[in-house]
Design a protein around this motif. Structure first.
Motif, short mmCIF file in Angstrom:
data_model
loop_
_atom_site.label_atom_id
_atom_site.label_comp_id
_atom_site.label_asym_id
_atom_site.label_seq_id
_atom_site.Cartn_x
_atom_site.Cartn_y
_atom_site.Cartn_z
N ARG A 117 45.27 45.68 46.61
CA ARG A 117 44.61 44.51 47.22
C ARG A 117 43.69 43.82 46.21
NH1 ARG A 117 44.11 48.22 51.09
NH2 ARG A 117 45.37 47.93 52.94
N ARG A 120 45.68 41.66 43.86
CA ARG A 120 46.11 40.39 44.49
C ARG A 120 44.94 39.41 44.55
NH1 ARG A 120 48.69 43.31 49.26
NH2 ARG A 120 50.66 44.04 48.43
N ASP A 123 44.49 37.88 41.20
CA ASP A 123 45.53 36.86 40.96
C ASP A 123 45.15 35.55 41.66
OD1 ASP A 123 47.01 38.59 39.48
OD2 ASP A 123 48.44 39.08 41.06
#
Ligand code: SF4
Length: 440
Positions: A117, A120, A123
């Protein structure tokens, strides 16, 4: 070197991670002001991001942070959905303006998210903002640190990390509801060094229930042996009426004010003797560390994360309870996680309180920051030159501070009184004492 003057420290004062402080925020400042401030960011404006992760695998009894147990995967995912929505809204508003030079992950414990998580989220930030070779920092809980996390930190080139240690003493750890074997702390420190962390901070505490000076000395010796680049030594603030989880702590065992002062003094001397440079009133850094360098060169700053080398004038807070700071505005997101999520699901920012900073606020903010960061301040910008210097008489009489040609200077023995002296320039000082912490 330090003398205890109880009358000068009896009045609780803010920590001044901002001025005006969060206690002075009003509900009438919110989304519209936040959006206008984002609209005003120039294309080349340097910015820092703070991302708040309000979850921990285990909740420590002493903790005053806005955090909850990360025991449901669905809870983490719904929070991250809201956080992504906020990142998207802020990025749209910026329309490519601003250059992000720093990204700090705090909480809570960002490692409560789990490596996938977190990757992500990283990102999402990289895709949404204009990053300019940013410095990444992260707060970590050694109790939930894994090899996977070390790989993520290395891959993301995170260079700064801060570990919550507080004490190495097993009995004290029981007394504050944070049991973490020393071997786990050492393993985390070693893994972080191998992962490329070049600036490692350990958070330590004095004023814990049942703590003695000998125990504090022993804990600091153990911390120094790990050679962290920075050590932050905080006095435990016991305010169970505001932080219900602190009711689990036996307050009959808490050291009194005189003993707390002696502990702060011992900690200062122990760390300085070990080669750490004192930074402000509660941070210490080895001479090679950037925090020590900026403190020596007079460009130390103070923001919501404490003393910092960050020079950006704009800090964008993302996540529940996160605070954004602009030169003329401070604004805070909804504190409650559910409230934060609902506001973002409804399509808007969650900004729910804050304060517009007047010119007088900005002048006083600079004076308070200068006193805390550099031990001196030029008061000539205040309308009466000396500001409230009359109220400083008790500090001057005891040789803790001098005032000459509009310049106020703390004597070395004035350091433990820095917050109390800074508070003399706070025009919001009619705050209820119970919302603040002890001045030492
Ligand atoms: S791990 Fe840190 S943030 Fe989480 S409860 Fe403990 S002290 Fe608070």
């Amino acid at each position: 070197m330090w003398t205890y003057h109880p009358d000068l420290l009896e009045r609780p004062v803010p920590r001044y991670t901002s001025y005006p402080t969060a206690a002075d925020f009003v509900d009438s400042v919110g989304v519209a002001e936040h959006e206008a401030a984002l609209d005003g960011i120039a294309p080349g404006q340097c910015m820092s991001l703070y991302v708040h992760i309000p979850f921990c695998e285990q909740i420590c009894w002493y903790c005053g942070c806005n955090t909850a147990k990360s025991n449901h995967v669905a809870r983490l995912d719904s929070y991250l959905n809201a956080l992504n929505a906020e990142i998207d809204l802020v990025a749209q508003r910026l329309s490519g303006n601003g250059r992000v030079k720093r990204i700090a992950f705090g909480g809570g414990s960002p490692n409560a998210l789990g490596p996938l998580r977190f990757t992500r989220l990283l990102d999402m930030l990289m895709l949404s903002f204009r990053l300019e070779n940013p410095l990444f920092s992260i707060e970590l809980d050694p109790r939930s640190f894994t090899d996977d996390w070390a790989r993520v930190i290395q891959g993301a080139q995170i260079s700064h990390a801060s570990l919550g240690v507080q004490t190495f003493d097993p009995e004290l750890q029981q007394a504050i509801g944070r049991v973490q074997p020393k071997k786990d702390i050492i393993a985390t420190v070693d893994a972080l060094r191998r992962a490329g962390i070049s600036s490692l901070n350990l958070d330590m505490m004095y004023g814990l229930p049942g703590q003695s000076r000998a125990e504090l000395d022993s804990c600091l010796t153990q911390a120094i042996a790990l050679q962290p680049d920075r050590i932050a030594l905080f006095g435990y603030a016991h305010v169970p009426t505001l932080i219900p989880r602190q009711r689990q702590i036996d307050d009959s065992e808490l050291p009194g004010a005189t003993e707390r002062f002696a502990m702060a003094k011992l900690g200062y001397e122990r760390l300085v003797d070990a080669g750490y440079y004192p930074v402000g009133f509660d941070h210490f850094a080895l001479p090679h560390d950037r925090l020590a360098k900026v403190a020596k060169s007079g460009i130390l700053r103070r923001n919501f994360q404490g003393f910092t080398d960050d020079q950006s004038d704009v800090l964008l807070g993302l996540g529940a309870s996160a605070i954004s700071e602009f030169p003329d505005l401070i604004v805070q997101n909804a504190k409650n996680i559910g409230d934060y999520r609902r506001r973002l699901e409804a399509g808007g920012l969650s900004s729910s309180r804050g304060i517009r900073r007047t010119l007088d606020d900005q002048r006083r903010a600079a004076i308070i920051a200068d006193i805390l960061c550099h031990g001196s301040a030029d008061l000539s910008a205040l309308h009466d030159g000396g500001g409230n210097c009359g109220q400083l008489a008790p500090f001057m009489e005891r040789g803790l501070v001098t005032y000459h040609d509009y310049v106020l200077r703390l004597a070395p023995e004035g350091l433990p009184y820095a917050r109390a002296i800074a508070a003399q320039f706070d025009s919001y000082r009619n705050l209820a004492p119970k919302v603040l912490s002890s001045a030492i």
